[in-house]
Design a protein around this motif. Structure first.
Motif, short mmCIF file in Angstrom:
data_model
loop_
_atom_site.label_atom_id
_atom_site.label_comp_id
_atom_site.label_asym_id
_atom_site.label_seq_id
_atom_site.Cartn_x
_atom_site.Cartn_y
_atom_site.Cartn_z
N VAL A 165 64.14 19.95 68.24
CA VAL A 165 64.41 18.72 67.50
C VAL A 165 64.66 17.57 68.47
N GLU A 166 65.48 17.82 69.49
CA GLU A 166 65.82 16.75 70.43
C GLU A 166 64.61 16.23 71.19
N THR A 167 63.69 17.10 71.55
CA THR A 167 62.50 16.66 72.28
C THR A 167 61.71 15.66 71.46
N GLY A 168 61.45 15.99 70.19
CA GLY A 168 60.70 15.10 69.31
C GLY A 168 61.41 13.79 69.07
N GLN A 194 48.38 17.20 54.59
CA GLN A 194 47.94 18.56 54.91
C GLN A 194 49.15 19.48 55.06
N GLU A 195 50.18 19.00 55.75
CA GLU A 195 51.39 19.79 55.97
C GLU A 195 52.07 20.16 54.67
N ASP A 251 62.04 14.90 54.62
CA ASP A 251 62.35 16.17 55.29
C ASP A 251 61.10 16.77 55.93
N GLY A 252 59.99 16.72 55.20
CA GLY A 252 58.74 17.27 55.73
C GLY A 252 58.28 16.53 56.97
N SER A 310 59.60 17.43 64.65
CA SER A 310 60.25 18.37 65.55
C SER A 310 59.28 19.35 66.17
N ARG A 311 58.17 19.65 65.47
CA ARG A 311 57.21 20.62 65.97
C ARG A 311 56.08 19.99 66.77
N GLU A 312 55.61 18.81 66.34
CA GLU A 312 54.38 18.26 66.91
C GLU A 312 54.55 16.88 67.52
#
Length: 223
Positions: free
Chosen positions: A141-144, A76-77, A55-56, A62-64
Motif C-alpha cells: 500500500v505504501e509503495t503505491g 475491467q477490474e 475502494d476498488g 496498491s497492486r499496480e
C-alpha cells in the motif's frame, strides 16, 4: 447526483441496455444460461456503489500503481461498464479526489492510533514497530501511495504528516529508554529510514524476517 446530457450519452453508450440479439431470450422461451448470467451482471452493476468504486480504485492502486487508475482498467477490474462509472463521477479526476480524501481520512485515524503508543510499555512498542516493518501488506500500500504523492498535494501532505508522527513516536520511545534528545533523534531517524528503505527496496532485496528486524531495532535501542 444530476447527470448532464453528455453524461447520459456516455451511460447509454456504455450500458448493457443495447443487448445484442444473440443474448436475448426469445419471447415465451426460458432464458439461456448466457442470458441469465448477463442479467445477473447487469443487476450487480446497478448495485455498485460510490464506495465500491473508491475502494476498488485504492485496491488497484496498491497492486499496480497510480498509472493503472484509468476508467477502462477500473471497469475491467470491477467487472462493470463505463456507464456505472458515470453514475457516480464526472471524470477520473473526481474519482482521484475521492481516493485522496479516503486515504487521508484513513491516515488521520492511523495518526491518532500512534498517539496511543505512549501508553504501551517500551518493550511492547519495539515489538509492534518490528511487526509493522515486516508487514508486506503495509509495504504494498505504501509503495503505491508514495508514488501517487508525487503528483497529488493532498496525498503528499498526508504522507508527510504520517512520517513526522511516526518519527515522533519512535523518538519518544528512545527518550523513554533513557537517550538524550540528540541520540533519541539520531536513532529514531535511522529506524524510520530503515522502514522507508524496506518499502522502496522490497522488490530488489531479500525480505527480512521479524526476528532480523527486531535485532536491528534492539541494536538501535541499546545504550
Amino acid at each position: 447526483m444530476g447527470l448532464s446530457g453528455e453524461q447520459s450519452e456516455k451511460i447509454t453508450a456504455g450500458s448493457d441496455a443495447a443487448e445484442p440479439p444473440a443474448a436475448r431470450a426469445a419471447p415465451g422461451r426460458p432464458k439461456s444460461k448466457k442470458a441469465q448470467a448477463q442479467q445477473r451482471q447487469r443487476r450487480r452493476t446497478a448495485r455498485l456503489s460510490y464506495d465500491d468504486w473508491v475502494d476498488g480504485a485504492l485496491n488497484l492502486l496498491s497492486r499496480e500503481g497510480i498509472g493503472a487508475i484509468k476508467i477502462p482498467r477500473l471497469c475491467q477490474e470491477l467487472g462493470v461498464t463505463k456507464g456505472s462509472f458515470y453514475w457516480h463521477f464526472d471524470d477520473i479526476e473526481q474519482l482521484m479526489t475521492a481516493m485522496a480524501d479516503r486515504w487521508s481520512a484513513t491516515q488521520s485515524r492511523t495518526v491518532r492510533d500512534l498517539a496511543a503508543f505512549a501508553e504501551i510499555p517500551v518493550e511492547e512498542r519495539i515489538e509492534k514497530m518490528a511487526a509493522m516493518l515486516v508487514d508486506q501488506r503495509h509495504w504494498i500500500v505504501e509503495t503505491g501511495v508514495r508514488e501517487w504523492s508525487r503528483s497529488n498535494p493532498k496525498v503528499a501532505a498526508a504522507v508527510r504528516n504520517l512520517d513526522q508522527r511516526v518519527f515522533e513516536t519512535v523518538k519518544r520511545t528512545m527518550l523513554d529508554l533513557g537517550f538524550d534528545e540528540n541520540q533519541a533523534g539520531i536513532r529514531a531517524g535511522a529506524m524510520v529510514y530503515i522502514g522507508l528503505g524496506l518499502i522502496h527496496g522490497r522488490d530488489n532485496l531479500p525480505t527480512p524476517s521479524t526476528e532480523q528486524v527486531s535485532s536491528v531495532i534492539e541494536l538501535l535501542a541499546r545504550p
